[in-house]
Write an enzyme that holds these catalytic residues in place. Structure first.
Site, PDB file in Angstrom:
ATOM      1  N   ARG A 165       0.820  -1.217   0.000  1.00  6.52           N
ATOM      2  CA  ARG A 165       0.000   0.000   0.000  1.00  6.52           C
ATOM      3  C   ARG A 165       0.851   1.264   0.000  1.00  6.52           C
ATOM      4  O   ARG A 165       0.582   2.210  -0.729  1.00  6.52           O
ATOM      5  CB  ARG A 165      -0.941  -0.012   1.209  1.00  6.52           C
ATOM      6  CG  ARG A 165      -2.074  -1.029   1.115  1.00  6.52           C
ATOM      7  CD  ARG A 165      -3.015  -0.888   2.299  1.00  6.52           C
ATOM      8  NE  ARG A 165      -4.170  -1.773   2.190  1.00  6.52           N
ATOM      9  CZ  ARG A 165      -4.210  -3.011   2.631  1.00  6.52           C
ATOM     10  NH1 ARG A 165      -3.137  -3.534   3.227  1.00  6.52           N
ATOM     11  NH2 ARG A 165      -5.292  -3.760   2.489  1.00  6.52           N
ATOM     12  N   THR A 244      10.820   4.486   6.349  1.00  4.43           N
ATOM     13  CA  THR A 244       9.587   4.913   7.019  1.00  4.43           C
ATOM     14  C   THR A 244       8.716   3.700   7.319  1.00  4.43           C
ATOM     15  O   THR A 244       7.520   3.841   7.584  1.00  4.43           O
ATOM     16  CB  THR A 244       8.797   5.905   6.148  1.00  4.43           C
ATOM     17  OG1 THR A 244       8.550   5.296   4.865  1.00  4.43           O
ATOM     18  CG2 THR A 244       9.557   7.202   5.957  1.00  4.43           C
ATOM     19  N   ARG A 246       9.784  -0.158   9.000  1.00  4.54           N
ATOM     20  CA  ARG A 246      10.113  -0.788  10.271  1.00  4.54           C
ATOM     21  C   ARG A 246      11.631  -0.781  10.429  1.00  4.54           C
ATOM     22  O   ARG A 246      12.356  -1.111   9.487  1.00  4.54           O
ATOM     23  CB  ARG A 246       9.604  -2.239  10.317  1.00  4.54           C
ATOM     24  CG  ARG A 246       8.084  -2.354  10.428  1.00  4.54           C
ATOM     25  CD  ARG A 246       7.595  -1.944  11.797  1.00  4.54           C
ATOM     26  NE  ARG A 246       6.158  -2.106  11.968  1.00  4.54           N
ATOM     27  CZ  ARG A 246       5.269  -1.162  11.765  1.00  4.54           C
ATOM     28  NH1 ARG A 246       5.688   0.040  11.355  1.00  4.54           N
ATOM     29  NH2 ARG A 246       3.974  -1.373  11.954  1.00  4.54           N
ATOM     30  N   GLU A 275      12.258   2.777  20.590  1.00  5.27           N
ATOM     31  CA  GLU A 275      11.369   3.935  20.480  1.00  5.27           C
ATOM     32  C   GLU A 275      10.632   4.146  21.791  1.00  5.27           C
ATOM     33  O   GLU A 275      10.375   3.184  22.519  1.00  5.27           O
ATOM     34  CB  GLU A 275      10.377   3.722  19.332  1.00  5.27           C
ATOM     35  CG  GLU A 275      11.042   3.657  17.968  1.00  5.27           C
ATOM     36  CD  GLU A 275      10.049   3.596  16.809  1.00  5.27           C
ATOM     37  OE1 GLU A 275       8.826   3.505  17.067  1.00  5.27           O
ATOM     38  OE2 GLU A 275      10.486   3.645  15.649  1.00  5.27           O
ATOM     39  N   HIS A 294       8.934   8.565  14.506  1.00  3.80           N
ATOM     40  CA  HIS A 294       7.826   7.706  14.061  1.00  3.80           C
ATOM     41  C   HIS A 294       6.563   8.535  13.802  1.00  3.80           C
ATOM     42  O   HIS A 294       5.465   8.214  14.279  1.00  3.80           O
ATOM     43  CB  HIS A 294       7.537   6.605  15.081  1.00  3.80           C
ATOM     44  CG  HIS A 294       6.992   5.355  14.453  1.00  3.80           C
ATOM     45  ND1 HIS A 294       7.323   4.101  14.873  1.00  3.80           N
ATOM     46  CD2 HIS A 294       6.131   5.166  13.414  1.00  3.80           C
ATOM     47  CE1 HIS A 294       6.700   3.189  14.143  1.00  3.80           C
ATOM     48  NE2 HIS A 294       5.971   3.817  13.247  1.00  3.80           N
TER      49      HIS A 294
END
Length: 335
Positions: A165, A244, A246, A275, A294
Site C-alpha cells: 500500500r 519509514t 520498520r 522507540e 515515528h
C-alpha cells in the site's frame, strides 16, 4: 450496549456511533494513558461495562479477553499485533482493523524525506542557524552552491523495496518528478509493477543502482535485517537510505557504521529499534542523517480515516452485516 474507545477518534465520526452505543471516549493522545498492564485495563473495561472496545496502542491479550465479556474489538492499526488473535478466536470475538489507514501519510513523509536529502535542506538550515554557513564574499556563495546544491529527483534512480500500500503510493507520487523507479517485491507480479511505472529488479541490482533506496516492506522473519552489512556494501557511497517502514528491516549497527565511515551519502529515518527515540540516539550525532520520531502515520487525516473505517465496520457488525476489515474472519459465519 456500551463502548470504550481509547484510540484517537474523529469527533464527527463518534457522533455516528452514539445513537447505537453508549460511548466512553478517552483517547490516549489526550489522556497520555496506554494500557500495558492487563489488570489495570480489565478494571477499566469492567468499570465502564464495555462490550465494545476500540484501541490503538493498548495491549488486549488473553487476560483481557478472559476477564471481560467483549463482543467486538476494533484496533486502529494496519497490523493489530497488540490484540491477541488466538484469544479472540477462542471466544468468537471479531477484531476489526484499519489496513492502509496511514499509507497516504507515510508516502507523503517518504517524498518529503527524499526531497530533503536531495536538496540538503537539513544541513543548509542548520548551517545558517548556527552561523557555520556565512556569506562574506562571492567565494562563500559558490562554495555553498557546490556543497549543498544537491540533485533533482527527476535525474536520479530511486529503488523501492516493498510495493504494498505505501510503496505503490510512493511510486505514484514519484512519477511526476520523472526518476527511474526500480522495485523489488517478490510478492507482487512483475507485470503489476510495470503497470505503475516501476521496473522490477532483484534486490542486489536495486541496491547497486539506486541513488535513493526507500524501504516499504512488511516485517517478516524473511525480511528482518534484509538491509544488513552485505546489502549496505552494495549501495553507492553517494546513495541515501530512507526508512519509514520498520527499523528491523535494517541492521541498525551496520547502518550506523556505514554512515559514520562515509560509505553512504546519508539517511532519513522515521523508525528505530528503540522507540521513542531520545537525544542519546547515535543517529542524531550525524549531520547526514535526518530523524523523526515515528511520525509517518501521525497526521490528523489518519485519525479521520481510521475512525471512519472502524465506525463503518462497527455499524455493519451491530446491524448483522459482515464488516469489511476483519483481522480474524474465521470467527464470522461463512459467506
Amino acid at each position: 450496549m456500551k463502548a470504550l474507545i481509547t484510540a484517537a477518534f474523529d469527533e464527527q465520526t463518534l457522533s455516528l456511533l452514539r445513537p447505537c452505543l453508549e460511548v466512553t471516549y478517552e483517547p490516549y493522545r489526550k489522556t497520555g494513558k496506554i494500557y500495558h498492564d492487563a489488570d489495570e485495563f480489565i478494571e477499566k473495561i469492567r468499570r465502564e461495562q464495555a462490550e465494545v472496545l476500540v484501541v490503538e496502542a493498548d495491549l488486549v491479550h488473553e487476560e483481557v479477553f478472559e476477564a471481560c465479556p467483549l463482543r467486538v474489538v476494533g484496533c486502529c492499526r494496519g497490523d493489530p499485533l497488540n490484540v491477541s488473535r488466538e484469544a479472540a478466536n477462542l471466544r468468537g470475538v471479531p477484531i476489526l482493523y484499519t489496513p492502509g489507514r496511514n499509507a497516504e501519510s507515510v508516502a507523503d513523509l517518504t517524498i518529503a524525506f527524499m526531497l530533503c536529502l536531495a536538496r540538503n535542506i537539513l544541513p543548509v538550515n542548520l548551517g545558517l542557524r548556527s552561523g557555520k554557513i556565512r556569506f562574506e564574499g562571492t567565494r562563500d556563495i559558490l562554495r555553498v552552491f557546490d556543497r549543498y546544491g544537491g540533485f533533482e529527483l527527476g535525474g536520479c534512480t530511486i529503488g523501492l523495496v516493498g510495493l504494498g500500500r505505501v510503496g505503490r503510493r510512493v511510486a505514484e507520487r514519484l512519477r511526476p518528478f520523472g526518476p527511474r523507479i526500480l522495485g523489488y517485491d517478490p510478492a507482487v507480479p512483475e507485470e503489476a509493477l510495470r503497470e505503475i511505472g516501476v521496473e522490477p529488479v532483484s534486490l542486489p541490482v536495486l541496491l547497486e543502482s539506486a541513488d535513493i533506496v526507500s524501504l516499504h516492506a512488511a516485517l517478516t522473519p524473511e525480511s528482518q535485517k534484509m538491509i544488513d552489512e552485505k546489502a549496505l556494501s552494495r549501495m553507492k557511497p553517494t546513495a541515501y537510505l530512507v526508512n519509514t517502514a520498520r527499523s528491523f528491516l535494517t541492521d541498525e549497527k551496520a547502518l550506523l557504521k556505514a554512515l559514520r565511515e562515509g560509505r553512504l551519502g546519508g539517511a532519513a529515518l522515521d523508525v528505530f529499534d528503540e522507540e521513542p527515540i531520545d537525544s542519546e540516539n547515535p543517529f542524531l550525532e550525524l549531520d547526514n542523517v535526518l530523524c523523526t520520531p515515528h511520525l509517518g502515520g501521525a497526521t490528523r487525516d489518519v485519525v479521520k480515516r481510521q475512525s471512519e473505517m472502524i465506525a463503518q465496520d462497527l455499524l455493519r457488525y451491530l446491524n448483522g452485516e459482515r464488516p469489511y476489515h476483519v483481522w480474524n474472519p474465521e470467527v464470522l459465519p461463512p459467506l
